[in-house]
Write an enzyme that holds these catalytic residues in place. Structure first.
Site, PDB file in Angstrom:
ATOM      1  N   THR A 205      39.286 -59.987   9.297  1.00  0.00           N
ATOM      2  CA  THR A 205      40.798 -60.081   9.280  1.00  0.00           C
ATOM      3  C   THR A 205      41.460 -60.953  10.133  1.00  0.00           C
ATOM      4  O   THR A 205      40.827 -61.387  10.500  1.00  0.00           O
ATOM      5  CB  THR A 205      40.560 -58.725   8.657  1.00  0.00           C
ATOM      6  OG1 THR A 205      40.168 -57.642   8.861  1.00  0.00           O
ATOM      7  CG2 THR A 205      42.264 -59.226   9.093  1.00  0.00           C
ATOM      8  N   ARG A 233      36.921 -49.707  -3.152  1.00  0.00           N
ATOM      9  CA  ARG A 233      37.201 -49.796  -1.392  1.00  0.00           C
ATOM     10  C   ARG A 233      38.439 -50.413  -0.861  1.00  0.00           C
ATOM     11  O   ARG A 233      38.380 -51.737  -1.607  1.00  0.00           O
ATOM     12  CB  ARG A 233      35.546 -49.718  -0.631  1.00  0.00           C
ATOM     13  CG  ARG A 233      36.596 -49.411   1.011  1.00  0.00           C
ATOM     14  CD  ARG A 233      36.724 -51.093   1.946  1.00  0.00           C
ATOM     15  NE  ARG A 233      36.411 -50.933   2.927  1.00  0.00           N
ATOM     16  CZ  ARG A 233      36.824 -51.404   4.068  1.00  0.00           C
ATOM     17  NH1 ARG A 233      37.609 -52.510   3.898  1.00  0.00           N
ATOM     18  NH2 ARG A 233      36.861 -51.045   5.741  1.00  0.00           N
ATOM     19  N   GLY A 235      40.631 -51.247   2.777  1.00  0.00           N
ATOM     20  CA  GLY A 235      40.658 -51.158   4.483  1.00  0.00           C
ATOM     21  C   GLY A 235      41.388 -50.526   4.788  1.00  0.00           C
ATOM     22  O   GLY A 235      42.597 -50.307   4.379  1.00  0.00           O
ATOM     23  N   ASP A 236      41.805 -50.885   6.191  1.00  0.00           N
ATOM     24  CA  ASP A 236      43.147 -51.181   7.266  1.00  0.00           C
ATOM     25  C   ASP A 236      43.822 -52.254   6.683  1.00  0.00           C
ATOM     26  O   ASP A 236      45.006 -51.931   6.644  1.00  0.00           O
ATOM     27  CB  ASP A 236      42.893 -50.794   8.897  1.00  0.00           C
ATOM     28  CG  ASP A 236      41.883 -52.262   8.913  1.00  0.00           C
ATOM     29  OD1 ASP A 236      41.192 -52.634   7.975  1.00  0.00           O
ATOM     30  OD2 ASP A 236      42.757 -52.526  10.478  1.00  0.00           O
ATOM     31  N   THR A 256      41.670 -55.956  13.621  1.00  0.00           N
ATOM     32  CA  THR A 256      39.927 -57.139  13.353  1.00  0.00           C
ATOM     33  C   THR A 256      38.931 -55.827  12.606  1.00  0.00           C
ATOM     34  O   THR A 256      39.390 -55.085  13.765  1.00  0.00           O
ATOM     35  CB  THR A 256      39.995 -57.633  13.622  1.00  0.00           C
ATOM     36  OG1 THR A 256      38.486 -58.083  12.365  1.00  0.00           O
ATOM     37  CG2 THR A 256      39.588 -58.095  14.532  1.00  0.00           C
ATOM     38  N   GLY A 257      38.108 -55.840  11.967  1.00  0.00           N
ATOM     39  CA  GLY A 257      36.810 -54.703  12.465  1.00  0.00           C
ATOM     40  C   GLY A 257      36.850 -53.788  11.588  1.00  0.00           C
ATOM     41  O   GLY A 257      36.767 -54.074  10.057  1.00  0.00           O
ATOM     42  N   GLY A 259      37.440 -51.026   9.314  1.00  0.00           N
ATOM     43  CA  GLY A 259      38.868 -50.379   8.896  1.00  0.00           C
ATOM     44  C   GLY A 259      38.897 -48.934   8.713  1.00  0.00           C
ATOM     45  O   GLY A 259      40.353 -48.513   9.113  1.00  0.00           O
TER      46      GLY A 259
HETATM   47  N1  GLY Z   1      39.321 -54.862   8.794  1.00  0.00           N
HETATM   48  C1  GLY Z   1      39.105 -55.332   7.266  1.00  0.00           C
HETATM   49  C2  GLY Z   1      38.373 -53.960   6.391  1.00  0.00           C
HETATM   50  O1  GLY Z   1      38.317 -53.686   7.443  1.00  0.00           O
HETATM   51  O2  GLY Z   1      39.064 -54.330   5.248  1.00  0.00           O
END
Ligand code: GLY
Length: 339
Positions: A205, A233, A235-236, A256-257, A259
């Site tokens: 990200t 799906r 993410g965050d 980042t990481g 999510g």
């Molecule tokens: N941090 C991005 C995701 O998990 O999609």
């Protein structure tokens, strides 16, 4: 392929076990096997509380990972007295357009069905925000998110609706799967296994935060998400409060990481609130990571990196495993910060 809910659960159980086994064998796990995460601060301003009265040195831009071209673009705008909002949008667009970056925009890795689906959001100094999720065929989801923010009464548009909305605003339909990502996907399908490789697989990200000459803060966050994720799906990254949050009274944060872990703690909102209570950006990011790790006492097989900025233009970053980097641009030039 996974045909039912039961299969899906089995799939994740198997991949979870594989991840554990993989991590046991990995040299990258030295930090992960300790009872608390190893977190190395790179913030030279750690002792400067966000409440200290100091003259802000503005403008400043930071972004997750060492996306130098992105911070350079944002700096170009900020140094010409442009707004933080324009800076973060145009900054992250550099990575969205870069087909060699396989975690964002064009050339992002697909889901397990071979579809590239993008998530992005943007937030301005007045707490206006826009977001798109599960967007296909559009190179610049962050700009679609900005259109959602500025031209609709809504905050989030998803899937087909978001895509249709983008076409109405003149965005071009583009095949986001490149030769390289298609080849990798074909290879992945042979085993259909997902294994997290800390700081590599989750380099997913770009989250960017900027404070401009006026002292106004904005942020943007954009990603193709986890490679080979289950179709649908999210993410965050496109979720306001999770992957990104800005409160112009206080500061901004981005993540980042993996999510799923950031969503559970509403990570970016938490960090901004911690800064409101007086923590420096560095201290707030550290506490954000601690909260996540407290909820994951037996799991160290994932990476999260947080980045924050406050009204003084002070920044901080922190992560679960060593190796998270962030790029920063100020009057003093560009730096890569290793956390
Ligand atoms: N941090 C991005 C995701 O998990 O999609």
């Amino acid at each position: 392929m996974i045909d039912s809910k039961k299969d899906a659960f089995e799939y994740f159980e198997i991949t979870r076990m594989k991840r554990r086994k993989f991590l046991k064998n990995s040299t990258l796990t030295a930090a992960g096997l300790m009872s608390t995460p190893i977190l190395v601060s790179c913030d030279k301003n750690k002792n400067n509380s966000s409440q200290a009265i100091i003259k802000p040195i503005l403008p400043v831009v930071v972004c997750t990972w060492n996306f130098k071209n992105a911070t350079a673009k944002a700096w170009e705008i900020l140094s010409q007295k442009g707004t933080a909002l324009d800076a973060v949008e145009q900054g992250v667009m550099v990575e969205e357009a870069d087909a060699t970056n396989e975690t964002v925009g064009l050339g992002g890795r697909p889901d397990r069905d071979g579809q590239v689906t993008l998530d992005a959001c943007i937030m301005d100094k007045d707490s206006n925000c826009g977001s798109v999720v599960y967007l296909k065929n559009i190179v610049h989801p962050v700009s679609v998110a900005r259109k959602v923010m500025e031209n609709t009464p809504h905050i989030i548009l998803a899937g087909k609706g978001a895509e249709q909305f983008a076409y109405e605003y003149g965005f071009k339909k583009t095949n986001l799967l490149t030769k390289s990502t298609k080849k990798q996907y074909e290879a992945w399908k042979k085993t259909s296994q997902y294994e997290t490789v800390i700081n590599i697989e989750n380099h997913d990200t770009i989250g960017m935060l900027a404070i401009d000459h006026n002292g106004d803060i904005a942020g943007a966050c954009t990603t193709s998400g986890m490679a080979y994720k289950i179709a649908g799906r999210i993410g965050d990254s496109p979720l306001i409060g999770a992957g990104l949050y800005v409160d112009n009274e206080v500061g901004g944060a981005t993540a980042t990481g993996v999510g799923e872990e950031v969503i559970r703690t509403v990570g970016s909102f938490l960090i901004v609130e911690l800064m409101r209570q007086g923590k420096s950006p560095q201290e707030a990011c550290e506490e954000g990571v601690r909260r996540i790790m407290n909820k994951n006492k037996d799991r160290k097989d994932f990476q999260i990196g947080f980045l924050a900025i406050n009204k003084q233009g002070k920044t901080g970053g922190y992560c679960v495993h060593q190796g998270f980097t962030y790029s920063q641009y100020t009057d003093a030039g560009q730096t890569e910060n290793i956390v």
